[in-house]
Design a protein around this motif. Structure first.
Motif, PDB file in Angstrom:
ATOM      1  N   PHE A  25       0.055  12.852  16.035  1.00  0.00           N
ATOM      2  CA  PHE A  25       0.767  12.279  15.201  1.00  0.00           C
ATOM      3  C   PHE A  25       1.467  11.372  16.075  1.00  0.00           C
ATOM      4  O   PHE A  25       2.563  11.857  16.629  1.00  0.00           O
ATOM      5  N   THR A  26       1.316  10.055  15.956  1.00  0.00           N
ATOM      6  CA  THR A  26       1.588   9.121  16.646  1.00  0.00           C
ATOM      7  C   THR A  26       2.970   8.565  16.030  1.00  0.00           C
ATOM      8  O   THR A  26       3.778   7.771  16.908  1.00  0.00           O
ATOM      9  N   GLY A  27       3.528   8.667  14.942  1.00  0.00           N
ATOM     10  CA  GLY A  27       4.373   7.946  14.374  1.00  0.00           C
ATOM     11  C   GLY A  27       4.100   6.703  13.761  1.00  0.00           C
ATOM     12  O   GLY A  27       2.955   6.167  14.179  1.00  0.00           O
ATOM     13  N   GLY A  28       4.907   5.860  13.134  1.00  0.00           N
ATOM     14  CA  GLY A  28       4.518   4.624  12.723  1.00  0.00           C
ATOM     15  C   GLY A  28       3.515   4.633  11.534  1.00  0.00           C
ATOM     16  O   GLY A  28       3.509   5.678  10.754  1.00  0.00           O
ATOM     17  N   GLY A  29       2.647   3.727  11.677  1.00  0.00           N
ATOM     18  CA  GLY A  29       1.454   3.821  10.532  1.00  0.00           C
ATOM     19  C   GLY A  29       1.284   2.231  10.148  1.00  0.00           C
ATOM     20  O   GLY A  29       1.500   1.390  10.996  1.00  0.00           O
ATOM     21  N   ARG A  30       0.618   2.056   8.945  1.00  0.00           N
ATOM     22  CA  ARG A  30       0.138   0.697   8.574  1.00  0.00           C
ATOM     23  C   ARG A  30       0.091   0.574   7.382  1.00  0.00           C
ATOM     24  O   ARG A  30      -0.353   1.457   6.477  1.00  0.00           O
ATOM     25  N   THR A  31       0.912  -0.501   6.706  1.00  0.00           N
ATOM     26  CA  THR A  31       1.011  -0.572   5.132  1.00  0.00           C
ATOM     27  C   THR A  31       0.135  -1.856   4.921  1.00  0.00           C
ATOM     28  O   THR A  31       0.582  -2.904   5.197  1.00  0.00           O
ATOM     29  N   GLU A  32      -0.840  -1.791   4.075  1.00  0.00           N
ATOM     30  CA  GLU A  32      -1.757  -2.842   3.884  1.00  0.00           C
ATOM     31  C   GLU A  32      -1.561  -3.350   2.207  1.00  0.00           C
ATOM     32  O   GLU A  32      -1.679  -2.536   1.552  1.00  0.00           O
ATOM     33  N   LEU A  33      -1.427  -4.691   1.872  1.00  0.00           N
ATOM     34  CA  LEU A  33      -1.478  -5.145   0.807  1.00  0.00           C
ATOM     35  C   LEU A  33      -2.837  -6.268   0.589  1.00  0.00           C
ATOM     36  O   LEU A  33      -2.888  -6.952   1.171  1.00  0.00           O
ATOM     37  N   VAL A  34      -3.679  -5.762  -0.636  1.00  0.00           N
ATOM     38  CA  VAL A  34      -4.784  -6.593  -0.785  1.00  0.00           C
ATOM     39  C   VAL A  34      -4.432  -7.375  -2.236  1.00  0.00           C
ATOM     40  O   VAL A  34      -4.198  -6.701  -3.123  1.00  0.00           O
ATOM     41  N   LEU A  35      -4.466  -8.636  -2.190  1.00  0.00           N
ATOM     42  CA  LEU A  35      -4.110  -9.331  -3.611  1.00  0.00           C
ATOM     43  C   LEU A  35      -5.362 -10.037  -3.662  1.00  0.00           C
ATOM     44  O   LEU A  35      -6.015 -11.126  -2.874  1.00  0.00           O
ATOM     45  N   ASP A  36      -5.681 -10.369  -5.065  1.00  0.00           N
ATOM     46  CA  ASP A  36      -6.902 -11.326  -5.696  1.00  0.00           C
ATOM     47  C   ASP A  36      -6.305 -12.317  -6.395  1.00  0.00           C
ATOM     48  O   ASP A  36      -5.605 -12.269  -7.432  1.00  0.00           O
ATOM     49  N   LEU A  37      -6.236 -13.628  -5.911  1.00  0.00           N
ATOM     50  CA  LEU A  37      -5.782 -14.831  -6.398  1.00  0.00           C
ATOM     51  C   LEU A  37      -6.834 -15.603  -7.185  1.00  0.00           C
ATOM     52  O   LEU A  37      -8.064 -15.726  -6.765  1.00  0.00           O
TER      53      LEU A  37
END
Length: 251
Positions: free
Chosen positions: A54-66
């Motif tokens: 368990f490294t902490g942190g992480g990643r939040t991704e948003l994918v948008l279709d325009l």
């Protein structure tokens, strides 16, 4: 009326999208990886799963279709090639900023109405063109981009999300009252320029409740509601579910 926009932090440059996203997908990857040594994973014969670190942190991704379309641009400066509209978004994915001597994409902030304000960097962008003219210039573009949120404290992320939900669930009009449809200046044949999803936000606390507002007022085509129309505010029913923008379709 507020469209989705990208604000570049360092220069203050604002890149407005022609229309709000057809869809938004949010993915959270926790700071977890398999435990291992230099060239292999560690595991055991009696384990059902590999050991984790368990490294902490992480990643939040948003994918948008325009969606971009030159026919939706008003005024005498309408471009003949849709790439004139989408090029600024491509530039936000270039390594045009410097941090600690290393090149990186610029920090941008996704802003959409009262409920989206996400700092991040654009890490991927792809575009599909159609409606080509005689010269080969495309007039319409389906654009997908991925934004990765920049690092922030877990408490700040939690508080920010709570603020977004509070803003989304607080209508500005009381049930039984009325809201007036206001155009945003983008009227085109078949589209009055009225943002029905934002009307739903003002009346019912969420743009996702646009169907409820339309059905209560017996409106079959939300894109054709004339500016200045008075709409009755219905009582709230079930919470909104993820749905497309009125008139929207998948690319």
């Amino acid at each position: 009326m507020e469209r989705v926009a990208f604000l570049e932090d360092s220069s203050g440059l604002r890149v407005d999208c022609l229309l709000n996203p057809e869809t938004v997908q949010v993915t959270r990857l926790a700071g977890v990886r398999p435990r291992g040594v230099a060239d292999a994973r560690l595991t055991g014969a009696g384990l059902a799963d590999d050991p984790l670190v368990f490294t902490g942190g992480g990643r939040t991704e948003l994918v948008l279709d325009l969606l971009f379309d030159t026919d939706l641009v008003e005024g005498p400066t309408r471009p003949q090639d849709v790439r004139a509209l989408t090029r600024p978004l491509w530039m936000l994915a270039e390594n045009s900023a410097t941090e600690h001597g290393w090149l990186r994409p610029p920090l941008v902030r996704l802003v959409w109405g009262k409920t989206w304000n996400v700092p991040g960097v654009i890490v991927a962008i792809a575009e599909r063109f159609d409606a080509f003219g005689l010269t080969g210039s495309p007039r319409r573009s389906w654009l997908r981009l991925k934004l990765v949120r920049v690092a922030e404290a877990a408490d700040e992320a939690r508080e920010g999300f709570a603020d977004e939900l509070a803003a989304a669930s607080t209508p500005t009009a009381a049930p039984g009252s009325a809201v007036v449809a206001t155009g945003d200046g983008s009227a085109t044949p078949g589209h009055s320029g009225v943002r029905f999803d934002l009307l739903a936000h003002d009346a019912l606390g969420s743009p996702l409740r646009w169907r409820l507002l339309a059905e209560h007022n017996r409106i079959t085509d939300p894109l054709a509601v004339p500016a200045g129309t008075t709409l009755a505010v219905p009582p709230l029913a079930a919470p909104p579910t993820a749905d497309a923008t009125p008139g929207g379709g998948q690319p």
